[in-house]
Scaffold this active site. Structure first.
Site, PDB file in Angstrom:
ATOM      1  N   ASP A 180       0.822  -1.214   0.000  1.00 26.03           N
ATOM      2  CA  ASP A 180       0.000   0.000   0.000  1.00 26.03           C
ATOM      3  C   ASP A 180       0.853   1.260   0.000  1.00 26.03           C
ATOM      4  O   ASP A 180       0.359   2.346   0.339  1.00 26.03           O
ATOM      5  CB  ASP A 180      -0.924   0.015   1.220  1.00 26.03           C
ATOM      6  N   ASP A 239       3.884  -9.095   9.500  1.00 24.99           N
ATOM      7  CA  ASP A 239       4.129  -7.676   9.260  1.00 24.99           C
ATOM      8  C   ASP A 239       5.491  -7.508   8.602  1.00 24.99           C
ATOM      9  O   ASP A 239       6.328  -8.423   8.605  1.00 24.99           O
ATOM     10  CB  ASP A 239       4.064  -6.895  10.576  1.00 24.99           C
ATOM     11  N   ASP A 241       8.251  -6.118   9.323  1.00 26.36           N
ATOM     12  CA  ASP A 241       9.505  -6.239  10.069  1.00 26.36           C
ATOM     13  C   ASP A 241       9.684  -7.621  10.691  1.00 26.36           C
ATOM     14  O   ASP A 241      10.640  -7.836  11.450  1.00 26.36           O
ATOM     15  CB  ASP A 241       9.564  -5.171  11.166  1.00 26.36           C
ATOM     16  N   ASP A 333      -7.045  -7.473  13.772  1.00 27.12           N
ATOM     17  CA  ASP A 333      -6.615  -8.812  14.167  1.00 27.12           C
ATOM     18  C   ASP A 333      -7.452  -9.345  15.326  1.00 27.12           C
ATOM     19  O   ASP A 333      -7.934 -10.471  15.307  1.00 27.12           O
ATOM     20  CB  ASP A 333      -5.122  -8.806  14.521  1.00 27.12           C
TER      21      ASP A 333
END
Length: 577
Positions: A180, A239, A241, A333
């Site tokens: 995105d 994610d 990282d 989540d």
């Protein structure tokens, strides 16, 4: 006595310099700031000359009478009521902490789902025809790996490379990068990285959207709509990282394959930069407790916990049955986990499977992250509370756990009570002599809760004083976020992506208490924290000079911590802050 003599000398100097009759002026001061007419210990206390100068003797008796009346009729009763409410909530928090600690300690002995063996595919027609690699992969389920990202210049290579490096047949896994990014340079870099791995034989799909509607939830929802996803049985989410180990899928997917009632397998977070600064060390302590106690207890006793948004594997059919990803809150989540649980799906936490990730080392980034997590959870409580109560697909015991322990205690009480009791009620009680907070509420309960936290991180026990003070500062922001979420105020859906610095090894071996940022002083200041610090400094000084207890020791330390955080001398500097 030496202190009283010093104050008397100061009074004489101030009286001569200001030409005031300090002993005849009572001014607009609380009862403990002027000599008591009935004598006693308070009769020799010296009133502050500055306040006496601001409110002269004329009309002082009327103002004193008005203050006495207001304090007796409203201020003291209100503060006393607030004190007992906070104490009652603290006792509830303690009871929940004891329950979770006991449940997590027994978790390994009573875990309902044992780790199954590895997935082993038997001989197939392909193997018999000579295509041995294709034959061996048939027994493996099709897995989708989703990596949502937004302008992740520093870390995009880490997550994509780790996902492509997992040990799973290449024809049975699809790595889907959901980009995105609004920075065209970053988008080009991410696309090139995907092409790099595709040229090495990995099934990597680079997907973009025309807008950021729904943020992360919107990207994940859009990613599930592609035709090639229909062949997948499970989906792992990471994610940008997060760096899963090569055996991640081998150690998590078998739980789903051999236990059809399980909808989610959650792994534990491990951190690459816990020693970067003191703030990251404190975060590690808090998150270690979350995983070792809260997630472990929820998994073993109720088969439910909040999905952490990453480092987990979902059964795709459970996502579909729950209604898919929703963007109605900033905790998509947790929202999905609650809806799946209400459909009867069970979750399992696998603490021995760890995934590397990065802790935010910049205080502003950490504040934004905590606001999003706290506000979103409170808002989700508001939106799903009635649904949880009315559903007929889960047991009453599980409903009680969801409403009381998971949401009310841990998503509301745990955020509000630390600030209200230790940064508001106790400091104000030193100004209002009619209100006394019992010692069991000031000492015994917080000490017990702290020990329950510390016992799961024995290597960090010497950081406990810093952890307490810093968490009280953060509870100020979490309290605001909680009420914003419960009341659905203006910034309830505020979403700011937590900045990552790509620190894969940790830049400092020892935690630093203070670090001077490189940005301008006024750019790094947080006025609200500075104002709280001023209030606490006043209360502590009042207690030191006029009080008969030692609350000022704690209040001074807490005031200093607020001031350090408010002036930006905490964590690392950031290019974006």
């Amino acid at each position: 006595m030496a202190g009283a003599a010093a104050m008397a000398s100061l009074a004489t100097v101030a009286e001569a310099w200001l030409d005031l009759d300090l002993h005849g002026s009572t001014a607009l001061l609380p009862r403990r700031l002027w000599p008591s007419s009935s004598g006693g210990g308070g009769a020799e206390l010296f009133p502050f000359p500055l306040l006496v100068w601001l409110w002269p003797a004329s009309g002082g008796e009327a103002l004193r009478a008005a203050w006495d009346a207001a304090r007796a009729a409203a201020v003291a009763p209100a503060l006393d009521a607030a004190s007992w409410v906070c104490l009652a909530l603290s006792a509830m928090l303690l009871a929940d902490a004891v329950f979770l600690a006991a449940a997590s300690a027994l978790a390994r002995r009573r875990r309902p789902y044992r780790a199954p063996g590895p997935i082993i595919a038997g001989p197939t027609a392909e193997e018999e025809d000579g295509d041995e690699e294709a034959g061996r992969s048939v027994g493996y389920p099709m897995v989708l790996v989703q990596i949502p990202m937004y302008n992740e210049r520093e870390v995009y290579k880490l997550s994509i490379g780790a996902a492509c490096g997992m040990s799973w047949p290449s024809d049975r896994v699809i790595v889907q990068v959901l980009d995105d990014s609004t920075d065209p340079t970053v988008k080009d870099l991410v696309e090139l990285e995907c092409k790099f791995w595709a040229n090495k034989g990995k099934n990597v799909r680079y997907e973009v959207r025309n807008n950021r509607k729904g943020y992360k939830a919107g990207a994940l929802k859009q990613g599930m709509l592609y035709e090639y996803v229909q062949q997948c049985d499970f989906v792992a989410v990471f994610d940008a990282d997060f760096q899963p180990e090569p055996d991640f899928l081998m150690r998590t997917v078998p739980y789903l394959v051999h236990n059809p009632q399980i909808g989610l397998v959650q792994a534990r977070w491990e951190f690459v930069n816990p020693n970067e600064v003191l703030m990251t060390r404190i975060q590690k302590m808090t998150l270690d407790y979350h995983f070792k106690v809260e997630q472990e207890a929820g998994s073993s006793i109720f088969g439910f916990f909040g999905f952490n948004g990453t480092a987990g594997v979902w059964r795709i059919s459970s996502i579909k049955e729950a209604g898919g990803w929703e963007d109605r809150t900033t905790v998509e989540d947790m929202d999905l986990a609650v809806r799946a649980a209400l459909k009867g799906w069970k979750f399992i936490y696998v603490g021995d499977v760890k995934v590397k990730s990065e802790l935010p080392s910049n205080l502003k980034a950490y504040r934004r992250q905590q606001h999003r997590w706290t506000c979103g959870a409170a808002n989700l409580f508001r939106k799903t509370g009635a649904e949880i109560i009315l559903t007929k697909e889960v047991s009453l015991w599980r409903k009680l756990y969801l409403i009381y322990s998971f949401f009310f205690i841990r998503k509301v009480v745990a955020h509000v009570v630390p600030f209200m009791l230790y940064c508001v009620v106790i400091p104000l009680s030193v100004l209002i002599p009619e209100v006394t907070v019992p010692v069991w509420g000031v000492v015994y309960i917080p000490t017990t809760i702290t020990l329950l936290y510390a016992i799961r991180s024995p290597s960090s026990i010497h950081f406990i004083p810093f952890w307490i003070l810093f968490e009280n500062v953060m509870s100020f922001h979490r309290t605001k976020a909680t009420f914003i979420g419960l009341l659905e105020l203006g910034s309830v859906n505020e979403w700011v992506v937590t900045e990552k610095l790509g620190n894969s090894n940790g830049t400092k071996s020892e935690p630093q208490i203070l670090e001077k940022p490189r940005c301008r002083f006024w750019d790094r200041c947080t006025i609200s924290e500075i104002l709280v610090a001023i209030f606490l400094f006043f209360c502590a000084t009042y207690n030191l000079v006029l009080g008969d207890d030692f609350y000022f020791v704690y209040i001074y330390l807490q005031a200093i911590t607020f001031l350090i955080a408010g002036t930006g001398f905490c964590g690392t500097s950031s290019s974006n802050s």
